[in-house]
Design a protein around this motif. Structure first.
Motif, PDB file in Angstrom:
ATOM      1  N   VAL A  51    -107.918  60.783 -83.848  1.00 55.80           N
ATOM      2  CA  VAL A  51    -107.854  61.227 -82.454  1.00 55.80           C
ATOM      3  C   VAL A  51    -109.178  61.856 -82.057  1.00 55.80           C
ATOM      4  O   VAL A  51    -109.711  61.602 -80.981  1.00 55.80           O
ATOM      5  CB  VAL A  51    -106.697  62.231 -82.265  1.00 55.80           C
ATOM      6  CG1 VAL A  51    -106.713  62.796 -80.844  1.00 55.80           C
ATOM      7  CG2 VAL A  51    -105.372  61.562 -82.555  1.00 55.80           C
ATOM      8  N   GLY A  52    -109.726  62.672 -82.945  1.00 58.10           N
ATOM      9  CA  GLY A  52    -110.995  63.333 -82.661  1.00 58.10           C
ATOM     10  C   GLY A  52    -112.167  62.444 -83.012  1.00 58.10           C
ATOM     11  O   GLY A  52    -112.327  62.025 -84.164  1.00 58.10           O
ATOM     12  N   ALA A  53    -112.992  62.126 -82.039  1.00 56.90           N
ATOM     13  CA  ALA A  53    -114.109  61.209 -82.258  1.00 56.90           C
ATOM     14  C   ALA A  53    -115.376  61.916 -82.708  1.00 56.90           C
ATOM     15  O   ALA A  53    -116.323  61.276 -83.139  1.00 56.90           O
ATOM     16  CB  ALA A  53    -114.402  60.428 -80.976  1.00 56.90           C
ATOM     17  N   ARG A  87    -117.397  55.175 -79.657  1.00 53.51           N
ATOM     18  CA  ARG A  87    -116.534  56.340 -79.459  1.00 53.51           C
ATOM     19  C   ARG A  87    -116.957  57.494 -80.367  1.00 53.51           C
ATOM     20  O   ARG A  87    -116.825  58.668 -80.012  1.00 53.51           O
ATOM     21  CB  ARG A  87    -115.092  55.930 -79.775  1.00 53.51           C
ATOM     22  CG  ARG A  87    -114.055  56.979 -79.578  1.00 53.51           C
ATOM     23  CD  ARG A  87    -112.680  56.361 -79.746  1.00 53.51           C
ATOM     24  NE  ARG A  87    -112.490  55.917 -81.113  1.00 53.51           N
ATOM     25  CZ  ARG A  87    -111.845  56.619 -82.033  1.00 53.51           C
ATOM     26  NH1 ARG A  87    -111.370  57.808 -81.732  1.00 53.51           N
ATOM     27  NH2 ARG A  87    -111.667  56.140 -83.243  1.00 53.51           N
ATOM     28  N   ASP A 165    -108.067  65.161 -90.520  1.00 57.91           N
ATOM     29  CA  ASP A 165    -108.117  65.816 -89.215  1.00 57.91           C
ATOM     30  C   ASP A 165    -108.511  67.272 -89.451  1.00 57.91           C
ATOM     31  O   ASP A 165    -107.816  68.002 -90.171  1.00 57.91           O
ATOM     32  CB  ASP A 165    -106.755  65.722 -88.525  1.00 57.91           C
ATOM     33  CG  ASP A 165    -106.783  66.307 -87.130  1.00 57.91           C
ATOM     34  OD1 ASP A 165    -106.842  67.543 -87.014  1.00 57.91           O
ATOM     35  OD2 ASP A 165    -106.752  65.536 -86.160  1.00 57.91           O
ATOM     36  N   ASN A 326    -101.832  58.167 -83.027  1.00 61.22           N
ATOM     37  CA  ASN A 326    -103.215  58.574 -82.782  1.00 61.22           C
ATOM     38  C   ASN A 326    -103.831  57.833 -81.600  1.00 61.22           C
ATOM     39  O   ASN A 326    -104.570  58.404 -80.800  1.00 61.22           O
ATOM     40  CB  ASN A 326    -104.063  58.348 -84.033  1.00 61.22           C
ATOM     41  CG  ASN A 326    -103.839  59.416 -85.076  1.00 61.22           C
ATOM     42  OD1 ASN A 326    -102.940  60.238 -84.937  1.00 61.22           O
ATOM     43  ND2 ASN A 326    -104.639  59.421 -86.115  1.00 61.22           N
ATOM     44  N   TYR A 330    -105.167  59.506 -78.060  1.00 63.52           N
ATOM     45  CA  TYR A 330    -106.569  59.384 -77.632  1.00 63.52           C
ATOM     46  C   TYR A 330    -106.716  58.631 -76.321  1.00 63.52           C
ATOM     47  O   TYR A 330    -107.558  58.979 -75.496  1.00 63.52           O
ATOM     48  CB  TYR A 330    -107.372  58.659 -78.719  1.00 63.52           C
ATOM     49  CG  TYR A 330    -108.863  58.671 -78.456  1.00 63.52           C
ATOM     50  CD1 TYR A 330    -109.651  59.746 -78.831  1.00 63.52           C
ATOM     51  CD2 TYR A 330    -109.479  57.611 -77.786  1.00 63.52           C
ATOM     52  CE1 TYR A 330    -111.005  59.779 -78.581  1.00 63.52           C
ATOM     53  CE2 TYR A 330    -110.837  57.631 -77.530  1.00 63.52           C
ATOM     54  CZ  TYR A 330    -111.603  58.713 -77.921  1.00 63.52           C
ATOM     55  OH  TYR A 330    -112.934  58.734 -77.659  1.00 63.52           O
ATOM     56  N   GLU A 331    -105.905  57.599 -76.117  1.00 63.51           N
ATOM     57  CA  GLU A 331    -106.166  56.676 -75.006  1.00 63.51           C
ATOM     58  C   GLU A 331    -105.331  56.923 -73.759  1.00 63.51           C
ATOM     59  O   GLU A 331    -105.532  56.261 -72.756  1.00 63.51           O
ATOM     60  CB  GLU A 331    -105.948  55.236 -75.469  1.00 63.51           C
ATOM     61  CG  GLU A 331    -107.003  54.770 -76.468  1.00 63.51           C
ATOM     62  CD  GLU A 331    -106.912  53.286 -76.742  1.00 63.51           C
ATOM     63  OE1 GLU A 331    -105.962  52.637 -76.267  1.00 63.51           O
ATOM     64  OE2 GLU A 331    -107.800  52.766 -77.434  1.00 63.51           O
ATOM     65  N   ARG A 335    -107.266  62.137 -71.315  1.00 62.07           N
ATOM     66  CA  ARG A 335    -108.298  61.728 -72.275  1.00 62.07           C
ATOM     67  C   ARG A 335    -108.818  60.336 -71.909  1.00 62.07           C
ATOM     68  O   ARG A 335    -110.010  60.060 -71.967  1.00 62.07           O
ATOM     69  CB  ARG A 335    -107.700  61.737 -73.689  1.00 62.07           C
ATOM     70  CG  ARG A 335    -108.721  61.616 -74.799  1.00 62.07           C
ATOM     71  CD  ARG A 335    -109.493  62.918 -74.958  1.00 62.07           C
ATOM     72  NE  ARG A 335    -110.484  62.842 -76.019  1.00 62.07           N
ATOM     73  CZ  ARG A 335    -110.302  63.305 -77.240  1.00 62.07           C
ATOM     74  NH1 ARG A 335    -109.152  63.886 -77.556  1.00 62.07           N
ATOM     75  NH2 ARG A 335    -111.258  63.227 -78.134  1.00 62.07           N
ATOM     76  N   ARG A 336    -107.916  59.434 -71.531  1.00 60.73           N
ATOM     77  CA  ARG A 336    -108.301  58.082 -71.146  1.00 60.73           C
ATOM     78  C   ARG A 336    -109.176  58.114 -69.892  1.00 60.73           C
ATOM     79  O   ARG A 336    -110.191  57.424 -69.807  1.00 60.73           O
ATOM     80  CB  ARG A 336    -107.041  57.236 -70.908  1.00 60.73           C
ATOM     81  CG  ARG A 336    -107.272  55.884 -70.259  1.00 60.73           C
ATOM     82  CD  ARG A 336    -108.008  54.922 -71.182  1.00 60.73           C
ATOM     83  NE  ARG A 336    -108.192  53.646 -70.524  1.00 60.73           N
ATOM     84  CZ  ARG A 336    -107.310  52.658 -70.569  1.00 60.73           C
ATOM     85  NH1 ARG A 336    -106.174  52.801 -71.224  1.00 60.73           N
ATOM     86  NH2 ARG A 336    -107.555  51.521 -69.969  1.00 60.73           N
TER      87      ARG A 336
END
Length: 445
Positions: A51-53, A87, A165, A326, A330-331, A335-336
């Motif tokens: 999730v965290g880029a 990303r 994570d 996840n 994220y998407e 966030r998206r």
């Protein structure tokens, strides 16, 4: 009327009935020959999707290894991830994802071995009488074995890899990775330094490959007969136009014919799934494809292609299921929106507002009275395009009155070159000037 005349009239009646009264029966349904095929590029889900880029890489060792080799491994992982997926961002402080790699073995050495090889030589002699009557010794040709020295170069690299994570400490992915090399050289073998570099590069690629999307070509047959025009649209990658035509057709009364119509729907949904830049829309389209493939198989269980297509999509969906939570985190939602706004901002900085076009631009053009052909031509005059062609994006375009023809033109403009569904992957020649290079989650070709 004699018997011959009666038979002739009967034959003519049957021919007329088959060509005029029952036209649908003359267009036998089924899958086409080799000419009626195309290539799809199934979009393989990454093994792990943090999730965290914002990430950090930690490399350590339990073996006796040079510090510069450890530094090369760390640098290689960082650069590979940043290059393969835009990303990912390297974070010096407070990373969201931590990638750890502990090297337990890194060795390279050479040794010599004596071996034999077959060559043409002399296996013995014999006494013969020459033309002058003299007894002479003559060599007997044959295969002999001669020794030679072979340099054996051997290397081994073993690493314990893990992705966590940072916030929760949860392990997202872990494995023991090995890179082995062993080969023999007759002349000028590479140095052990070269072998170290090759193994280090292979290790970094093994780790990076777990985070990125991959595409594998698969050839699929297309329907003939009543669906030939739809197959032509599919071969040209005109997914939305194909869907429009298929949905406009009433269901075929014949069960097997209807199975092929549903199969064509599945191919169109697959095409959409593999070209959308985000992973969640990919899964949404794959689920649509799986549904129609199941219905098609139920109506015509004897067609092998229906079983193959359903199995292909279900295997992909199983891989997407593993990272589903996840991906959604994220998407979706804010966030998206943040991803897309940052993406568009980067594009506009690079090309300027006047050379950038997106969904809203298309809607504005059509509302101002531009016809479809004019819109398609305008698209080619822009250096960069960013169209949201996810299911949600397509719904917004449709609600605004954008036709399937225009949507296919938008997709074609994003490809950067004509779709080549028959022969090869369509994105291989794209460069950084094309917006596919800016898509999150798409590897850099």
């Amino acid at each position: 009327m004699n018997k011959l005349s009666i038979n002739l009239v009967f034959v003519l009646t049957v021919l007329v009935a088959s060509t005029v009264l029952l036209p649908s029966q003359t267009l036998a349904q089924g899958l086409g020959s080799r000419k009626n095929r195309m290539v799809l590029y199934p979009k393989q889900a990454p093994r792990v999707f943090p999730v965290g880029a914002n990430f950090a890489v930690k490399v350590s060792t339990t073996a006796l290894i040079r510090s510069d080799h450890l530094r090369q491994i760390k640098d290689g992982i960082e650069k590979s991830l940043a290059n393969y997926d835009r990303r990912f961002k390297l974070a010096a402080y407070r990373p969201e994802t931590i990638i750890s790699c502990t090297i337990t073995e890194l060795t390279a050495f050479s040794q010599y071995e004596t071996r034999s090889r077959a060559v043409q030589g002399t296996v013995g002699t014999s006494r013969e009488v020459d033309a002058a009557g003299n007894s002479v010794e003559v060599a007997i040709p044959g295969i002999v074995y001669e020794p030679f020295t072979l340099t054996i170069l051997e290397g081994h690299l073993t690493a314990n890899y893990e992705t966590k994570d940072a916030l929760t400490g949860k392990t997202l992915d872990a494995d023991t990775l090995t890179v082995d090399f062993r080969d023999g050289f007759v002349e000028r073998p590479p140095s052990t330094h070269t072998l170290y570099q090759a193994m280090i590069k292979n290790l970094t690629m093994l780790i990076a490959s777990r985070f990125v999307i991959d595409f594998q070509a698969v050839t699929v047959a297309l329907p003939r007969g009543k669906l030939r025009r739809v197959s032509d649209l599919l071969q040209n990658g005109l997914w939305n136009s194909a869907l429009k035509e298929l949905n406009a057709l009433p269901p075929f009364k014949n069960s097997s014919d209807e199975a092929y119509r549903l199969y064509a729907l599945g191919v169109a949904y697959e095409g959409l799934a593999y070209e959308t830049p985000f992973l969640q829309p990919t899964r949404d389209y794959l689920e649509l494809a799986a549904k129609v493939y199941r219905d098609a198989r139920q109506k015509h269980s004897g067609e092998a292609e229906l079983h193959t297509s359903l199995r292909r999509v279900e295997d992909l969906l199983a891989a997407y299921q593993k990272i589903d939570s996840n991906v959604r985190a994220y998407e979706t939602g804010e966030r998206r929106k943040k991803i897309e706004s940052l993406l568009i901002s980067d594009i506009q900085k690079r090309f300027g507002n006047n050379e950038f076009v997106n969904n809203n631009t298309i809607i504005t053009w059509l509302r101002s009275g531009a016809d479809e052909s004019e819109v398609a031509k305008r698209l080619l005059n822009f250096k960069s395009r960013y169209f949201d062609l996810s299911p949600a994006g397509l719904a917004t375009l449709s609600d605004a009155g954008v036709s399937a023809t225009v949507i296919d033109a938008m997709r074609e403009a994003m490809r950067g070159k004509p779709y080549e569904g028959k022969t090869r992957r369509k994105w291989t020649e794209l460069n950084e000037e094309n917006l596919l290079g800016f898509y999150p989650q798409l590897i850099a070709w």
